[in-house]
Motif scaffolding. Structure first.
Motif, short mmCIF file in Angstrom:
data_model
loop_
_atom_site.label_atom_id
_atom_site.label_comp_id
_atom_site.label_asym_id
_atom_site.label_seq_id
_atom_site.Cartn_x
_atom_site.Cartn_y
_atom_site.Cartn_z
N VAL A 41 0.83 -1.21 0.00
CA VAL A 41 0.00 0.00 0.00
C VAL A 41 0.86 1.25 0.00
CG1 VAL A 41 -1.61 1.36 1.39
CG2 VAL A 41 -2.00 -1.08 1.05
N PHE A 42 1.84 1.30 0.91
CA PHE A 42 2.63 2.51 1.04
C PHE A 42 3.61 2.68 -0.11
CE2 PHE A 42 1.47 1.77 5.58
CZ PHE A 42 0.60 2.84 5.66
N ASN A 43 4.18 1.58 -0.61
CA ASN A 43 5.10 1.70 -1.74
C ASN A 43 4.37 2.09 -3.01
OD1 ASN A 43 7.39 1.10 -0.28
ND2 ASN A 43 7.21 -1.11 -0.61
N ALA A 44 3.14 1.57 -3.17
CA ALA A 44 2.38 1.88 -4.37
C ALA A 44 2.01 3.35 -4.41
CB ALA A 44 1.12 1.02 -4.41
N ASN A 45 1.91 3.98 -3.23
CA ASN A 45 1.52 5.38 -3.17
C ASN A 45 2.70 6.34 -3.18
OD1 ASN A 45 -1.17 4.72 -3.10
ND2 ASN A 45 -1.29 4.68 -0.87
N ALA A 46 3.92 5.81 -3.29
CA ALA A 46 5.10 6.67 -3.28
C ALA A 46 5.19 7.41 -4.61
CB ALA A 46 6.36 5.83 -3.06
N ALA A 47 4.73 8.65 -4.61
CA ALA A 47 4.66 9.41 -5.86
C ALA A 47 4.36 10.86 -5.55
CB ALA A 47 3.59 8.81 -6.77
N LEU A 48 4.26 11.66 -6.62
CA LEU A 48 3.78 13.03 -6.50
C LEU A 48 2.26 13.00 -6.59
CD1 LEU A 48 6.30 14.91 -8.82
CD2 LEU A 48 6.23 14.94 -6.32
N ILE A 49 1.60 13.49 -5.55
CA ILE A 49 0.14 13.41 -5.46
C ILE A 49 -0.44 14.82 -5.44
CG2 ILE A 49 -1.79 12.52 -4.12
CD1 ILE A 49 0.21 10.56 -2.82
N ASP A 50 -1.34 15.09 -6.36
CA ASP A 50 -2.00 16.38 -6.41
C ASP A 50 -3.09 16.41 -5.35
OD1 ASP A 50 -3.34 18.74 -7.00
OD2 ASP A 50 -3.10 18.51 -9.16
N ARG A 51 -2.89 17.21 -4.31
CA ARG A 51 -3.85 17.30 -3.21
C ARG A 51 -4.94 18.33 -3.47
NH1 ARG A 51 -3.35 12.54 -0.92
NH2 ARG A 51 -1.57 12.28 0.49
N GLY A 52 -4.89 18.99 -4.62
CA GLY A 52 -5.85 20.05 -4.87
C GLY A 52 -5.43 21.32 -4.15
N SER A 59 5.21 11.88 -1.52
CA SER A 59 5.10 10.90 -0.45
C SER A 59 6.42 10.20 -0.15
CB SER A 59 4.03 9.85 -0.81
OG SER A 59 4.39 9.16 -1.99
N ASP A 60 7.39 10.30 -1.04
CA ASP A 60 8.71 9.74 -0.77
C ASP A 60 9.44 10.56 0.29
OD1 ASP A 60 8.42 7.65 -2.46
OD2 ASP A 60 9.95 8.26 -3.89
N LEU A 61 9.46 11.87 0.10
CA LEU A 61 10.19 12.76 1.01
C LEU A 61 9.30 13.35 2.10
CD1 LEU A 61 12.46 14.72 -1.52
CD2 LEU A 61 12.92 12.58 -0.31
N ASP A 62 7.99 13.11 2.01
CA ASP A 62 7.02 13.64 2.97
C ASP A 62 7.10 15.16 3.05
OD1 ASP A 62 4.98 13.61 4.87
OD2 ASP A 62 6.38 13.43 6.56
N ILE A 63 7.01 15.80 1.89
CA ILE A 63 6.99 17.26 1.82
C ILE A 63 5.91 17.67 0.82
CG2 ILE A 63 9.40 17.63 2.45
CD1 ILE A 63 10.10 17.80 -0.49
N THR A 64 5.45 18.91 0.95
CA THR A 64 4.43 19.44 0.06
C THR A 64 4.96 20.67 -0.67
OG1 THR A 64 2.61 18.64 1.45
CG2 THR A 64 2.11 20.44 -0.07
N TRP A 65 4.85 20.65 -2.00
CA TRP A 65 5.30 21.74 -2.84
C TRP A 65 4.12 22.61 -3.27
CZ3 TRP A 65 10.49 22.25 -4.17
CH2 TRP A 65 11.30 21.13 -3.96
N ASP A 196 7.15 20.98 5.10
CA ASP A 196 7.24 19.60 5.57
C ASP A 196 5.86 19.00 5.79
OD1 ASP A 196 10.11 19.53 5.76
OD2 ASP A 196 9.96 20.78 7.55
N GLY A 197 5.74 17.70 5.51
CA GLY A 197 4.50 16.99 5.79
C GLY A 197 3.48 17.06 4.67
N ASP A 198 2.32 16.47 4.95
CA ASP A 198 1.22 16.38 4.00
C ASP A 198 0.07 17.27 4.48
OD1 ASP A 198 -0.50 15.61 2.01
OD2 ASP A 198 -0.67 13.52 2.64
#
Length: 229
Positions: A41-52, A59-65, A196-198
């Protein structure tokens, strides 16, 4: 005397230890399944995720751009979005970004980090280097899911081994793409805010895993009662 070949004698298990062995075996198998499932589950989600709301989560570095890599220019804070390091750092630290999706104002922004032991050149170290090497983020057509990545250098953190010099990174696919080095604070480079973080709520563990765990607990309790009877 135990009667061979019979599963039960007088309504009780012929081998009282069988239940406990079965429960133990099932427990070990279930634990392995849970670990593997969580890892998947967690490896499959390791990516750049558009949170809107103009926010992209790594999700790899646990930071938000910020999705907009030239937000200072887009908002009109600066004509071309290029500033010296102190101006850029001050802008990032004082940025208050309203997230319309979650109705939250985020005010804990900073410039992207570069490790102190980074070697100048094409080493791809640091948070921007990770975007470039792992996600293949470039300025221009290779910027998705980001927008407005400029074909110029982006400021990063100070080099502690060379006080007064600050790291920068280039996303330009035509000139120095992927290059990072240090320069004096007076140069006018672009800035990109990160935190830092989500911004999203933690993802719950899949319900099937909880059901499996509950079933094992019930099985263990049932076996324990039978062993005492």
């Amino acid at each position: 005397m135990k009667e061979e070949g019979k599963m039960c004698v007088n309504g009780k298990p012929n081998n009282p230890g069988l239940d406990q062995q079965l429960i133990c075996s099932v427990g070990i198998i279930a634990a392995c399944v849970i670990v593997l499932t969580l890892g998947f589950v967690f490896n499959a989600n390791a990516a750049l995720i558009d949170r809107g709301g103009g926010l992209i989560y790594d999700s790899d570095l646990d930071i938000t751009w910020l999705k907009d890599a030239s937000y200072a220019k887009t908002t009109g804070y600066d004509d071309d979005g290029r500033m010296d390091w102190y101006q850029a750092n001050n802008w990032a630290q004082n940025l208050e970004y309203y997230d319309a999706v979650r109705d939250v104002t985020w005010d804990d922004w900073r410039l992207p980090y570069t490790p102190p032991d980074t070697t100048p050149g094409y080493s791809y170290a640091g948070e921007m280097g990770y975007l470039f090497s792992h996600y293949e983020i470039r300025s221009g057509l290779g910027s998705s899911p980001f927008i407005n990545i400029q074909e110029w250098y982006y400021w990063s953190t100070e080099d502690p081994y060379n006080p007064g010099y600050y790291w920068y990174f280039s996303f330009n696919p035509y000139y120095h793409h992927g290059y990072q080095g240090t320069n004096r604070w007076q140069d006018a480079f672009v800035l990109w805010a990160v935190r830092d973080g989500d911004v999203a709520a933690p993802v719950p563990v899949p319900g099937a895993i909880w059901l499996l765990g509950s079933g094992l607990i019930g099985l263990a309790a049932f076996g324990g009662r039978r062993g005492k009877s």
